[in-house]
Design a protein around this motif. Structure first.
Motif, PDB file in Angstrom:
ATOM      1  N   SER A  11      20.645 -32.853  44.692  1.00  0.00           N
ATOM      2  CA  SER A  11      19.458 -33.658  44.917  1.00  0.00           C
ATOM      3  C   SER A  11      19.711 -34.632  46.053  1.00  0.00           C
ATOM      4  CB  SER A  11      19.084 -34.421  43.644  1.00  0.00           C
ATOM      5  OG  SER A  11      18.868 -33.506  42.600  1.00  0.00           O
ATOM      6  N   HIS A  12      18.674 -34.915  46.799  1.00  0.00           N
ATOM      7  CA  HIS A  12      18.738 -35.891  47.875  1.00  0.00           C
ATOM      8  C   HIS A  12      17.578 -36.843  47.708  1.00  0.00           C
ATOM      9  CE1 HIS A  12      21.906 -33.700  50.009  1.00  0.00           C
ATOM     10  NE2 HIS A  12      21.242 -32.596  49.706  1.00  0.00           N
ATOM     11  N   ALA A  13      17.668 -37.976  48.391  1.00  0.00           N
ATOM     12  CA  ALA A  13      16.592 -38.954  48.319  1.00  0.00           C
ATOM     13  C   ALA A  13      15.342 -38.376  48.973  1.00  0.00           C
ATOM     14  CB  ALA A  13      17.019 -40.243  49.004  1.00  0.00           C
ATOM     15  N   ASP A  14      14.222 -38.535  48.310  1.00  0.00           N
ATOM     16  CA  ASP A  14      12.929 -38.051  48.794  1.00  0.00           C
ATOM     17  C   ASP A  14      12.977 -36.566  49.125  1.00  0.00           C
ATOM     18  OD1 ASP A  14      12.009 -40.625  48.527  1.00  0.00           O
ATOM     19  OD2 ASP A  14      12.358 -41.138  50.614  1.00  0.00           O
ATOM     20  N   ARG A  15      13.470 -35.791  48.211  1.00  0.00           N
ATOM     21  CA  ARG A  15      13.506 -34.349  48.398  1.00  0.00           C
ATOM     22  C   ARG A  15      12.166 -33.757  48.011  1.00  0.00           C
ATOM     23  NH1 ARG A  15      17.966 -29.847  47.186  1.00  0.00           N
ATOM     24  NH2 ARG A  15      16.642 -28.045  47.624  1.00  0.00           N
ATOM     25  N   ASN A  16      11.685 -32.778  48.774  1.00  0.00           N
ATOM     26  CA  ASN A  16      10.415 -32.116  48.529  1.00  0.00           C
ATOM     27  C   ASN A  16      10.661 -30.716  47.982  1.00  0.00           C
ATOM     28  OD1 ASN A  16       7.979 -33.776  49.867  1.00  0.00           O
ATOM     29  ND2 ASN A  16       9.855 -34.089  51.057  1.00  0.00           N
ATOM     30  N   VAL A  17       9.966 -30.398  46.914  1.00  0.00           N
ATOM     31  CA  VAL A  17       9.991 -29.058  46.335  1.00  0.00           C
ATOM     32  C   VAL A  17       8.565 -28.574  46.216  1.00  0.00           C
ATOM     33  CG1 VAL A  17      12.179 -29.354  45.114  1.00  0.00           C
ATOM     34  CG2 VAL A  17      10.062 -30.066  44.020  1.00  0.00           C
ATOM     35  N   TYR A  18       8.386 -27.242  46.204  1.00  0.00           N
ATOM     36  CA  TYR A  18       7.047 -26.659  46.229  1.00  0.00           C
ATOM     37  C   TYR A  18       6.917 -25.593  45.138  1.00  0.00           C
ATOM     38  CZ  TYR A  18       7.025 -28.915  50.791  1.00  0.00           C
ATOM     39  OH  TYR A  18       7.109 -29.845  51.811  1.00  0.00           O
ATOM     40  N   PRO A  19       6.756 -25.997  43.896  1.00  0.00           N
ATOM     41  CA  PRO A  19       6.539 -25.011  42.830  1.00  0.00           C
ATOM     42  C   PRO A  19       5.112 -24.476  42.872  1.00  0.00           C
ATOM     43  CG  PRO A  19       6.437 -27.207  41.921  1.00  0.00           C
ATOM     44  CD  PRO A  19       6.799 -27.372  43.367  1.00  0.00           C
ATOM     45  N   SER A  20       4.881 -23.365  42.180  1.00  0.00           N
ATOM     46  CA  SER A  20       3.565 -22.735  42.105  1.00  0.00           C
ATOM     47  C   SER A  20       2.948 -22.995  40.750  1.00  0.00           C
ATOM     48  CB  SER A  20       3.669 -21.226  42.354  1.00  0.00           C
ATOM     49  OG  SER A  20       4.201 -20.961  43.627  1.00  0.00           O
ATOM     50  N   ALA A  21       1.644 -23.119  40.731  1.00  0.00           N
ATOM     51  CA  ALA A  21       0.926 -23.337  39.476  1.00  0.00           C
ATOM     52  C   ALA A  21       1.037 -22.106  38.585  1.00  0.00           C
ATOM     53  CB  ALA A  21      -0.541 -23.651  39.749  1.00  0.00           C
ATOM     54  N   GLY A  22       1.348 -22.333  37.337  1.00  0.00           N
ATOM     55  CA  GLY A  22       1.469 -21.245  36.382  1.00  0.00           C
ATOM     56  C   GLY A  22       2.795 -20.529  36.416  1.00  0.00           C
ATOM     57  N   VAL A  23       3.771 -21.019  37.173  1.00  0.00           N
ATOM     58  CA  VAL A  23       5.090 -20.413  37.252  1.00  0.00           C
ATOM     59  C   VAL A  23       6.119 -21.445  36.823  1.00  0.00           C
ATOM     60  CG1 VAL A  23       6.766 -19.250  38.745  1.00  0.00           C
ATOM     61  CG2 VAL A  23       4.312 -18.921  39.111  1.00  0.00           C
ATOM     62  N   LEU A  24       7.117 -21.007  36.091  1.00  0.00           N
ATOM     63  CA  LEU A  24       8.136 -21.911  35.570  1.00  0.00           C
ATOM     64  C   LEU A  24       8.878 -22.597  36.711  1.00  0.00           C
ATOM     65  CD1 LEU A  24       9.674 -22.988  33.083  1.00  0.00           C
ATOM     66  CD2 LEU A  24      11.234 -21.059  33.360  1.00  0.00           C
ATOM     67  N   PHE A  25       8.992 -23.913  36.613  1.00  0.00           N
ATOM     68  CA  PHE A  25       9.695 -24.727  37.603  1.00  0.00           C
ATOM     69  C   PHE A  25      10.929 -25.331  36.951  1.00  0.00           C
ATOM     70  CE2 PHE A  25      10.313 -29.189  38.984  1.00  0.00           C
ATOM     71  CZ  PHE A  25      10.815 -28.947  40.251  1.00  0.00           C
ATOM     72  N   VAL A  26      12.091 -25.177  37.624  1.00  0.00           N
ATOM     73  CA  VAL A  26      13.348 -25.688  37.094  1.00  0.00           C
ATOM     74  C   VAL A  26      14.067 -26.426  38.218  1.00  0.00           C
ATOM     75  CG1 VAL A  26      15.548 -25.126  36.004  1.00  0.00           C
ATOM     76  CG2 VAL A  26      13.513 -23.769  35.482  1.00  0.00           C
ATOM     77  N   HIS A  27      14.496 -27.640  37.930  1.00  0.00           N
ATOM     78  CA  HIS A  27      15.266 -28.434  38.892  1.00  0.00           C
ATOM     79  C   HIS A  27      16.472 -29.018  38.161  1.00  0.00           C
ATOM     80  CE1 HIS A  27      16.102 -30.928  42.378  1.00  0.00           C
ATOM     81  NE2 HIS A  27      16.249 -31.960  41.559  1.00  0.00           N
ATOM     82  N   VAL A  28      17.659 -28.736  38.681  1.00  0.00           N
ATOM     83  CA  VAL A  28      18.908 -29.159  38.050  1.00  0.00           C
ATOM     84  C   VAL A  28      19.415 -30.416  38.732  1.00  0.00           C
ATOM     85  CG1 VAL A  28      21.271 -28.502  37.470  1.00  0.00           C
ATOM     86  CG2 VAL A  28      19.448 -26.789  37.424  1.00  0.00           C
ATOM     87  N   LEU A  29      19.731 -31.425  37.931  1.00  0.00           N
ATOM     88  CA  LEU A  29      20.337 -32.664  38.411  1.00  0.00           C
ATOM     89  C   LEU A  29      21.845 -32.556  38.215  1.00  0.00           C
ATOM     90  CD1 LEU A  29      17.847 -35.211  36.795  1.00  0.00           C
ATOM     91  CD2 LEU A  29      17.675 -34.077  39.008  1.00  0.00           C
ATOM     92  N   GLU A  30      22.573 -32.320  39.313  1.00  0.00           N
ATOM     93  CA  GLU A  30      24.005 -32.081  39.222  1.00  0.00           C
ATOM     94  C   GLU A  30      24.770 -33.395  39.218  1.00  0.00           C
ATOM     95  OE1 GLU A  30      25.177 -29.482  42.321  1.00  0.00           O
ATOM     96  OE2 GLU A  30      24.297 -27.713  41.387  1.00  0.00           O
ATOM     97  N   ARG A  31      25.716 -33.487  38.324  1.00  0.00           N
ATOM     98  CA  ARG A  31      26.565 -34.677  38.239  1.00  0.00           C
ATOM     99  C   ARG A  31      27.509 -34.779  39.423  1.00  0.00           C
ATOM    100  NH1 ARG A  31      30.082 -34.354  34.800  1.00  0.00           N
ATOM    101  NH2 ARG A  31      30.317 -36.515  34.126  1.00  0.00           N
TER     102      ARG A  31
END
Length: 416
Positions: free
Chosen positions: A18-38
């Motif tokens: 992850s970075h500060a102010d990161r942009n992601v573009y998921p789609s409506a109706g599709v599973l979205f997963v974002h991992v926060l790495e230690r």
């Protein structure tokens, strides 16, 4: 992490740092997963004093919508332990399309109590495939939600579903923990899992294998808490244990908008809100500090006086019924036969006479109950029986036994 070719555009999985102010573009109706790495956030905290122990820092994450204390309703977060990565997951809907959602991610180092904050900007995109008309929800008993969110595991599951369904388009729509559906926390024995619900969507009707759960035979087995017989269960059994009695098959009716430029006005009549409902716009105007006085006399009459008056009326009615409506002894004797009255009076007279005779009875004490005089010591020995002993059943003559200092008179022996 790459998925099989048919699923690369179906599941949005982000495993990069992850970075500060990161942009992601998921789609409506599709599973979205974002991992926060230690691993990424460890670089922002001071190093551990002992070399080689940097991985022992317990780090937890807090995620919330910017300006609000919680996340959006469609977005969920899970982190099993402070030594594992956090995961943001969910399925956005069409109403969130075009709206940028800024999620504040705050990492807490539980050793040094330092924090680091980053922003995740979620830009939800529209898709032509949403919603897919045929959706099936599977309940997997041997998985936890964070295990199922891994791309390899989810890719294997979608591959098994595609083998038995054969669709052209297959999307993972949503993943829900069984605990969020009212499930119970499993016991910490035998490596039990909490279970997870996985919803997938396709563009073709359900296969014959999936429809086997709707057969009367399998429905009967499910009602008897027995495992149904499914021909395609072996496709999943090697890695996924599916409860076929909890599978749900849903067909969604879809329609296309022909003329998007045509706007049909809709008028909705709303009732006038009361004083306790805030207006939709504007600032809140609290009531003034000077409140009007209120007369509580009417409340007193309704609360205390009325019930007391009703209780008093009922008391008089009950007293009149019990005291003023009695038949009396004379009326009872008039309705009783004479022979019964004579018999009753004779019994009472005889009982009274016997009681008076028993009170006047005087019985002389027997000699055995009188004090005994010891001629040697001059001591008066009390009688065997006390004064309160029942004398009516006492014999007239009793032998004195167990007397202290009793003199034994010698007996003469016969001569010759």
């Amino acid at each position: 992490l790459a998925l099989p070719m048919p699923f690369t555009n179906k599941v949005v999985t982000i495993l990069s740092r992850s970075h500060a102010d990161r942009n992601v573009y998921p789609s409506a109706g599709v599973l979205f997963v974002h991992v926060l790495e230690r691993e990424y956030f460890k670089g922002e905290f001071p190093p551990y004093p002992k070399s080689g122990d940097a991985g022992n820092d317990p780090i937890t994450f807090n995620t919330n919508l910017m300006g609000y204390p919680d996340r959006p309703g469609w977005l969920r977060y899970i982190q099993r332990t402070p030594h594992s990565d956090g995961v943001l997951y969910g399925s956005p809907t069409a109403e969130h399309v075009g709206k940028a959602t800024v999620i504040e991610i705050t990492a807490y180092n539980r050793r040094t109590f330092e924090t680091a904050r980053h922003n995740l900007v979620i830009n939800i995109m529209a898709t032509e495939e949403f919603p897919l008309p045929y959706q099936a929800e599977f309940y997997i008993k041997n998985m936890n939600v964070e295990e199922m969110l891994a791309s390899e595991v989810l890719g294997d599951f979608l591959g098994a579903v595609k083998n038995i369904w054969q669709p052209e388009r297959l999307n993972a729509i949503n993943i829900t923990s069984a605990l969020d559906r009212g499930g119970r926390v499993p016991l910490p024995i035998n490596n039990l899992k909490e279970g997870v619900y996985v919803m997938v969507g396709a563009d073709v009707p359900f296969s014959s294998c999936l429809r086997e759960v709707e057969s009367p035979h399998n429905q009967l087995r499910c009602s008897q808490e027995m495992e149904p017989v499914i021909s395609c269960d072996k496709k999943f059994r090697a890695q996924f244990h599916i409860d076929w009695c909890k599978i749900s098959l849903v067909r969604i009716a879809t329609c296309r908008i022909v003329d998007i430029n045509r706007v049909v006005p809709v008028y909705i009549t709303r009732p006038d809100p009361g004083t306790g409902i805030l207006p939709e716009f504007g600032e809140y105007d609290p009531p003034s500090e000077s409140l009007k006085t209120r007369d509580y006399f009417s409340d007193f009459l309704i609360t205390l006086a009325v019930p007391s008056a009703v209780a008093l009326v009922l008391f008089f009615i009950l007293g009149y019924s019990m005291c003023c409506r009695r038949e009396g002894v004379e009326k009872r004797n008039m309705q009783t036969p004479d022979i019964q009255l004579v018999h009753h009076s004779s019994i009472q007279k005889s009982s009274k006479e016997l009681r008076s005779m028993s009170k006047n009875r005087e019985i002389s004490w027997p000699l055995s109950t009188l004090p005994v005089f010891n001629p040697v010591s001059g001591e008066v020995v009390p009688p065997i029986h006390p004064d309160n002993y029942e004398t009516t059943s006492m014999p007239l003559m009793q032998t004195q036994t167990n007397l202290q200092n009793q003199i034994t008179i010698p007996q003469q022996r016969p001569s010759g």
